[in-house]
Structures are given as C-alpha cells and as structure tokens.
Design a protein around this motif. Structure first.
Motif, PDB file in Angstrom:
ATOM      1  N   GLU A  78       0.851  -1.190   0.000  1.00 24.52           N
ATOM      2  CA  GLU A  78       0.000   0.000   0.000  1.00 24.52           C
ATOM      3  C   GLU A  78       0.885   1.238   0.000  1.00 24.52           C
ATOM      4  O   GLU A  78       1.808   1.348   0.817  1.00 24.52           O
ATOM      5  CB  GLU A  78      -0.909   0.011   1.227  1.00 24.52           C
ATOM      6  N   TYR A  79       0.615   2.135  -0.964  1.00 26.73           N
ATOM      7  CA  TYR A  79       1.384   3.368  -1.101  1.00 26.73           C
ATOM      8  C   TYR A  79       0.482   4.577  -0.860  1.00 26.73           C
ATOM      9  O   TYR A  79      -0.717   4.541  -1.188  1.00 26.73           O
ATOM     10  CB  TYR A  79       1.990   3.477  -2.497  1.00 26.73           C
ATOM     11  N   ASP A  80       1.047   5.620  -0.333  1.00 24.81           N
ATOM     12  CA  ASP A  80       0.321   6.886  -0.213  1.00 24.81           C
ATOM     13  C   ASP A  80       0.199   7.538  -1.578  1.00 24.81           C
ATOM     14  O   ASP A  80       1.123   7.495  -2.394  1.00 24.81           O
ATOM     15  CB  ASP A  80       1.059   7.838   0.737  1.00 24.81           C
ATOM     16  N   GLY A  81      -0.975   8.120  -1.833  1.00 19.64           N
ATOM     17  CA  GLY A  81      -1.189   8.864  -3.059  1.00 19.64           C
ATOM     18  C   GLY A  81      -1.532   7.982  -4.243  1.00 19.64           C
ATOM     19  O   GLY A  81      -1.669   6.767  -4.146  1.00 19.64           O
ATOM     20  N   SER A  82      -1.655   8.621  -5.404  1.00 19.76           N
ATOM     21  CA  SER A  82      -1.919   7.931  -6.662  1.00 19.76           C
ATOM     22  C   SER A  82      -0.605   7.807  -7.410  1.00 19.76           C
ATOM     23  O   SER A  82      -0.107   8.778  -7.976  1.00 19.76           O
ATOM     24  CB  SER A  82      -2.948   8.711  -7.496  1.00 19.76           C
ATOM     25  N   ILE A  83      -0.019   6.619  -7.422  1.00 19.99           N
ATOM     26  CA  ILE A  83       1.368   6.476  -7.877  1.00 19.99           C
ATOM     27  C   ILE A  83       1.507   5.713  -9.199  1.00 19.99           C
ATOM     28  O   ILE A  83       2.620   5.516  -9.679  1.00 19.99           O
ATOM     29  CB  ILE A  83       2.223   5.789  -6.787  1.00 19.99           C
ATOM     30  N   LEU A  84       0.395   5.284  -9.787  1.00 18.33           N
ATOM     31  CA  LEU A  84       0.466   4.471 -10.995  1.00 18.33           C
ATOM     32  C   LEU A  84       0.707   5.315 -12.250  1.00 18.33           C
ATOM     33  O   LEU A  84       0.000   6.306 -12.464  1.00 18.33           O
ATOM     34  CB  LEU A  84      -0.823   3.668 -11.173  1.00 18.33           C
ATOM     35  N   THR A  94      -0.518  -6.767  -9.875  1.00 19.49           N
ATOM     36  CA  THR A  94      -1.902  -6.319 -10.057  1.00 19.49           C
ATOM     37  C   THR A  94      -2.089  -4.970  -9.384  1.00 19.49           C
ATOM     38  O   THR A  94      -1.569  -4.722  -8.298  1.00 19.49           O
ATOM     39  CB  THR A  94      -2.912  -7.331  -9.472  1.00 19.49           C
ATOM     40  N   TYR A  95      -2.847  -4.097 -10.061  1.00 18.24           N
ATOM     41  CA  TYR A  95      -3.132  -2.759  -9.547  1.00 18.24           C
ATOM     42  C   TYR A  95      -4.487  -2.803  -8.843  1.00 18.24           C
ATOM     43  O   TYR A  95      -5.512  -2.380  -9.371  1.00 18.24           O
ATOM     44  CB  TYR A  95      -3.167  -1.741 -10.689  1.00 18.24           C
ATOM     45  N   ASP A  96      -4.512  -3.339  -7.633  1.00 19.47           N
ATOM     46  CA  ASP A  96      -5.769  -3.679  -6.958  1.00 19.47           C
ATOM     47  C   ASP A  96      -6.700  -2.494  -6.741  1.00 19.47           C
ATOM     48  O   ASP A  96      -7.924  -2.650  -6.702  1.00 19.47           O
ATOM     49  CB  ASP A  96      -5.463  -4.349  -5.613  1.00 19.47           C
ATOM     50  N   SER A  97      -6.147  -1.312  -6.601  1.00 19.06           N
ATOM     51  CA  SER A  97      -6.983  -0.125  -6.355  1.00 19.06           C
ATOM     52  C   SER A  97      -7.788   0.290  -7.577  1.00 19.06           C
ATOM     53  O   SER A  97      -8.754   1.038  -7.448  1.00 19.06           O
ATOM     54  CB  SER A  97      -6.115   1.051  -5.900  1.00 19.06           C
ATOM     55  N   VAL A  98      -7.372  -0.173  -8.771  1.00 21.82           N
ATOM     56  CA  VAL A  98      -8.087   0.243  -9.980  1.00 21.82           C
ATOM     57  C   VAL A  98      -9.413  -0.499 -10.138  1.00 21.82           C
ATOM     58  O   VAL A  98     -10.462   0.136 -10.249  1.00 21.82           O
ATOM     59  CB  VAL A  98      -7.192   0.081 -11.228  1.00 21.82           C
ATOM     60  N   PRO A 116     -10.973   4.492   3.404  1.00 25.80           N
ATOM     61  CA  PRO A 116     -11.805   5.607   2.954  1.00 25.80           C
ATOM     62  C   PRO A 116     -11.196   6.983   3.157  1.00 25.80           C
ATOM     63  O   PRO A 116     -11.563   7.928   2.465  1.00 25.80           O
ATOM     64  CB  PRO A 116     -13.092   5.449   3.784  1.00 25.80           C
ATOM     65  N   ASP A 117     -10.267   7.133   4.110  1.00 25.71           N
ATOM     66  CA  ASP A 117      -9.701   8.463   4.363  1.00 25.71           C
ATOM     67  C   ASP A 117      -8.313   8.568   3.747  1.00 25.71           C
ATOM     68  O   ASP A 117      -7.402   7.843   4.108  1.00 25.71           O
ATOM     69  CB  ASP A 117      -9.623   8.730   5.875  1.00 25.71           C
ATOM     70  N   GLY A 118      -8.181   9.433   2.773  1.00 21.58           N
ATOM     71  CA  GLY A 118      -6.889   9.660   2.151  1.00 21.58           C
ATOM     72  C   GLY A 118      -6.691   8.824   0.899  1.00 21.58           C
ATOM     73  O   GLY A 118      -7.207   7.721   0.781  1.00 21.58           O
ATOM     74  N   GLN A 119      -5.930   9.351  -0.043  1.00 19.46           N
ATOM     75  CA  GLN A 119      -5.650   8.672  -1.316  1.00 19.46           C
ATOM     76  C   GLN A 119      -4.537   7.648  -1.124  1.00 19.46           C
ATOM     77  O   GLN A 119      -3.455   7.968  -0.644  1.00 19.46           O
ATOM     78  CB  GLN A 119      -5.226   9.702  -2.360  1.00 19.46           C
ATOM     79  N   THR A 120      -4.820   6.398  -1.486  1.00 18.20           N
ATOM     80  CA  THR A 120      -3.803   5.355  -1.422  1.00 18.20           C
ATOM     81  C   THR A 120      -3.882   4.481  -2.673  1.00 18.20           C
ATOM     82  O   THR A 120      -4.887   4.498  -3.396  1.00 18.20           O
ATOM     83  CB  THR A 120      -3.976   4.450  -0.182  1.00 18.20           C
ATOM     84  N   THR A 121      -2.820   3.716  -2.921  1.00 19.17           N
ATOM     85  CA  THR A 121      -2.788   2.774  -4.036  1.00 19.17           C
ATOM     86  C   THR A 121      -2.365   1.411  -3.502  1.00 19.17           C
ATOM     87  O   THR A 121      -1.323   1.291  -2.844  1.00 19.17           O
ATOM     88  CB  THR A 121      -1.789   3.237  -5.111  1.00 19.17           C
ATOM     89  N   ARG A 122      -3.167   0.388  -3.778  1.00 18.59           N
ATOM     90  CA  ARG A 122      -2.869  -0.982  -3.358  1.00 18.59           C
ATOM     91  C   ARG A 122      -2.368  -1.788  -4.561  1.00 18.59           C
ATOM     92  O   ARG A 122      -2.983  -1.762  -5.627  1.00 18.59           O
ATOM     93  CB  ARG A 122      -4.105  -1.656  -2.772  1.00 18.59           C
ATOM     94  N   LEU A 123      -1.274  -2.507  -4.362  1.00 14.78           N
ATOM     95  CA  LEU A 123      -0.694  -3.361  -5.399  1.00 14.78           C
ATOM     96  C   LEU A 123      -0.457  -4.755  -4.824  1.00 14.78           C
ATOM     97  O   LEU A 123      -0.307  -4.914  -3.610  1.00 14.78           O
ATOM     98  CB  LEU A 123       0.641  -2.805  -5.895  1.00 14.78           C
ATOM     99  N   THR A 124      -0.408  -5.753  -5.703  1.00 16.80           N
ATOM    100  CA  THR A 124       0.017  -7.091  -5.297  1.00 16.80           C
ATOM    101  C   THR A 124       1.073  -7.577  -6.273  1.00 16.80           C
ATOM    102  O   THR A 124       0.862  -7.561  -7.488  1.00 16.80           O
ATOM    103  CB  THR A 124      -1.162  -8.082  -5.267  1.00 16.80           C
TER     104      THR A 124
END
Length: 497
Positions: free
Chosen positions: A320-326, A347-351, A359-367
């Motif tokens: 999990e990364y802070d912000g929109s990093i893709l 995989t770009y799980d957040s997409v 729900p609070d704050g922009q994050t990006t989840r990857l696997t």
C-alpha cells in the motif's frame, strides 16, 4: 443412514456441503476441518481503517456455466448486495499490460488494436488469427500450451502473451502445461472445428446447462468482466459456513486433521487426531499429495497417480502506497519468463476495486506475484527464504516497472507453498486413470478440487456440485461428514485466476 465424508474445508469442500444441504435427501452434515478456519485459499485481511487486502483470488469471473453457477450460489446466500462488479467497459478490463524489454505495453484490444502492429508484437494480431484457420489439426491427444499456440498462432504470441498468461493464471511454464487440461475450450475448438476462430464462433462441444438466476442475469445485462465482495472474497466461504450452521443439520469440527483412512465393512474408517469417524462414502477436496498420504496401501496405483500431480510455490506481496502512484491505469501487468523468471506480475488492486482502499486519504494498493515454477531457481528453498528478501524483490519490481521511488506505507508478505497444481502434458490421462481405478475397485470415493478439473474458484465450486449430484443420483444420502483440512496457513495467497 448413509454417511458421507468430505475431506477438506476449503471452498471445494464447503461447496459440496452447500449442495448436500440443498438436497432434501440429506438430513445431517458434519464438517471436520484440520485448521482453525474454513475457506482455504479464499482469505481477506480487513484492516481496522476499512482497507481490504486479498491473500487469495481477488476477482472472480462471471462468464460461462461455472461462472453463472457461482453467482447463483452468491445470490442464494444473500450476498447480492455486497457484490462489487467490474464491467468490460471499465479501465481495469480494457487495460492490461505486459512488461517486455524494460517497458509497459498495453495489450491490444478492440478492432483497431487487432488491425495495427502494437508493441511488443511485430505484426498485427489479426494476421495471426486469420492465418490460423489454415493450420491443420494436430493428431496427438495432447501437447504443451506453448507448442499448441506456436503451431496455430505463431511463436511470438506463444513466447510473450501466452507465456505471461500462464504465469499469471497457473504460475506455471507454458512449455510444460497441457493445452487439453488447462484450456479445454481451445483444445476442443481445434478438435471439433479444426480452428480456434471457428470454434469460438460456432461452439466447440457440449457445456453444462446452468440457467442464470437474478444475479447472474444482472451480470449478463451489465456486462461484468469480474466481481468481488465489499468485505473481500473471504465473505463467500464465511457465508457458506453460516448457511451450513443455520441449516440445523451441520456439526462443525475445527482443528481435527485426518491421519489416515482405511476400508471398513460399511465403507471407510477415518482416523482423526481427536477420534474416529466411519463413513460409507468419501468426497475428497484435499490436495492430491495430502490424500495420497492418507489412503491405505491397497490403493497404491491411485496413491502413485496422486503423488505425480506437481504443485508450485508462489510468493505474494501486498503493498500500500500513499497517493496515486500508478503511471498507467488498468488491471495490472504480467511479465514473460524471458524478461524476469522470478517476477510473475503485478496487479493494480486499487483500480478494479477502489472500494477496498481505506476511505480516508488517497492510497494505491498493489500485489506482486513471484516464483511459481521458477521459485526454487530464483529464491531457493521456500523453507529458508526470508520475508525481507521477498519484500525487497517486490518493492524493487514496483520501482523498476512502475517508477515508484517512495517506500510503501504498509506491506504484507505471503508465502504460499504448493498452492497451484500443475496440469502437465497427459494430465487428463492421469485423472482418467485415477477415476477408472476408483470405479474398477468400486471405491466409495469422489475426487474434487483444483488438482483435477480446473484451478479457478468457479471450477472448484462446480466440481463440488458435480460430485454431489453424481452421488445423490445413485441413492439417498442421509448424513454427511466433512473431514480434513483446507491446508490454510496464515500469510499465504494465490495468484491471478
């Protein structure tokens, strides 16, 4: 009163229990599971801040008879309101990438994508498809996926696209995997129509008839490509377990492993860690090697066939990364073995499932998925590899492939040992031989799960349904005993389905 023992409390065993409880012929179910939880590889982490991370399959396909069958079950369990659908028009469906020669390349899609030369390919894909109709049918009863695709569509597609696909689905080597067992629609298309193109257009053989329920019908009308559940896919086995307990016909035993099974006058005697259970029939949803170690010596030919089914180990790292990093939006990217043998894909799980972000704050989840058929040569013995090494390799891949220089704010390292069966050339003959032995010896035994007829969640669920229907069609089933283990270990996961 007939007693049936179903070995294993993963999704296959739970599905068998569900279908047994749906039948008026069944009056009681006893579920015995070796681990402390049921559900097997369907496992989700729900963080206190609302984020959800999958440690197994992250999306399930609704297409086909087996896809409709699963959605009918989801509907019946009251989970329709929890569905998170991803349509074919969604960016996660339209954009899938390959990482080749140090760059991300979007896979061709739509008519324009087929007509143009799109890197990393050297010619339009439509040309390969058009020429495929002229290729003669293979006379062999099986061949590797790589050989099949090379023969019909060209070596470039086999080396890049299909190699990557097999790494994403099976974590396996397409040069060893069987086209007949891994992709039966493609094999049948050639056998029945002489062409993949004609087979896809005209059909290539009989398929199960599963009428769509309301939810499955909705998936058709809304053009779903895949779906998940609001609290993660583990909600499915949890809901099945609730259904079984609320039926009033289920006794649930956890932490009760099977030591061995042996024939008895009435069928089988099953020795557990905490006692003995007798049964007239066994439905095994155990991994093949686990079942082989429990069978009596009188089943030696079957034991050998079970032991010969190979499996692979996969390391999976949730980040999990802070912000929109893709740098690119889509489902994710796969990596051919020629590019990096150890790195299977990301995989770009957040997409596809932004609902699983906190729900609070922009994050990006990857696997990040690693290893598979190449685990030993890349990482060594799974028993000795460190989580730190796997995490470092995963974050390095994210930095190299996606240009993400920042460190993840959260991570979870999972090592899934012997998680995906490998259907090598001739797998169908092995399965036929096992079932022929069972029939010849009149063994009261059914084989279900990912080791035999398909590795996807849908395939495994449907194998449970099919076994129950075959069993109930031969006589009334009164009592059902579930025995065994889901082989679940904390911090393990499964690559893409």
């Amino acid at each position: 009163m007939t007693t049936v023992a179903v070995l294993g409390g993963g999704i296959g065993g739970l599905a068998a229990a569900y279908y047994l409880c749906k039948s008026p012929q069944v009056s009681k179910v006893i579920l015995v599971e070796a681990s402390s939880r049921v559900g097997g590889w369907l496992s989700s982490t729900r963080r206190a801040d609302g984020a959800v991370f999958e440690h197994g399959p992250r999306g399930i396909r609704p297409a086909g008879a087996v896809g409709r069958n699963t959605l009918n079950m989801v509907d019946d369990l009251g989970l329709a309101g929890e569905i998170l659908p991803v349509t074919y028009s969604h960016v996660a469906s339209k954009n899938r990438y390959l990482y080749v020669k140090g760059q991300l390349h979007k896979m061709p899609s739509g008519i324009s994508g087929l007509l143009r030369t799109v890197p990393p390919f050297s010619r339009p894909l439509l040309l390969s498809v058009a020429m495929e109709i002229l290729v003669k049918k293979n006379k062999e009863d099986d061949e590797s996926i790589h050989s099949f695709v090379t023969r019909r569509l060209g070596k470039e597609l086999a080396d890049i696209a299909v190699d990557s696909l097999c790494r994403g689905v099976f974590a396996g080597d397409c040069r060893k995997l069987s086209i007949r067992s891994c992709f039966p629609p493609l094999y049948n298309a050639e056998q029945h129509r002489g062409s993949l193109t004609l087979g896809m257009l005209l059909g290539s053989g009989p398929t199960p008839v599963i009428p769509p329920g309301p939810l499955a019908q909705r998936s058709i009308e809304e053009s779903w490509a895949q779906w998940s559940l609001r609290r993660g896919v583990e909600s499915l086995p949890e809901s099945i377990t609730d259904y079984l307990q609320q039926s009033g016909r289920v006794e649930l035993h956890r932490d009760a492993a099977v030591r061995n099974i042996c024939p008895s006058n009435s069928g089988w005697k099953i020795n557990l860690e905490d006692g003995v259970v007798s049964a007239d029939h066994i439905i095994s949803a155990l991994p093949a090697k686990a079942l082989s170690s429990a069978l009596p010596s009188s089943c030696q030919p079957l034991i050998q066939e079970l032991q010969d089914i190979a499996t692979v180990t996969v390391a999976v790292v949730n980040l999990e990364y802070d912000g929109s990093i893709l740098p690119a939006m889509g489902f994710g990217h796969l990596v051919p073995s020629s590019e990096d043998r150890g790195l299977l894909g990301v995989t770009y799980d957040s997409v596809p499932f932004p609902e699983h972000n906190r729900p609070d704050g922009q994050t990006t989840r990857l696997t990040v998925m690693m290893g598979g058929a190449w685990f030993q040569e890349e990482f060594g013995d799974p028993e000795t590899v460190s989580e730190e090494r796997l995490l470092a390799r995963a974050t390095e891949a994210v930095h190299c492939h996606l240009g993400v220089a920042t460190a993840p704010r959260w991570s979870w390292v999972a090592l899934q040992r012997d998680c995906i069966p490998q259907y090598y050339e001739g797998h169908y003959r092995r399965v036929e031989s096992m079932r022929s032995f069972i029939k010849k010896k009149s063994l009261s035994l059914s084989l279900i799960g990912s080791c035999y007829d398909g590795v996807s969640v849908n395939d495994v669920i449907f194998s449970g349904r099919r076994a129950v229907e075959e069993l109930l069609g031969t006589g009334a089933t009164k009592e059902v005993v579930f025995v065994g283990r889901a082989d679940h270990v904390l911090r393990r996961t499964q690559p893409l389905n």
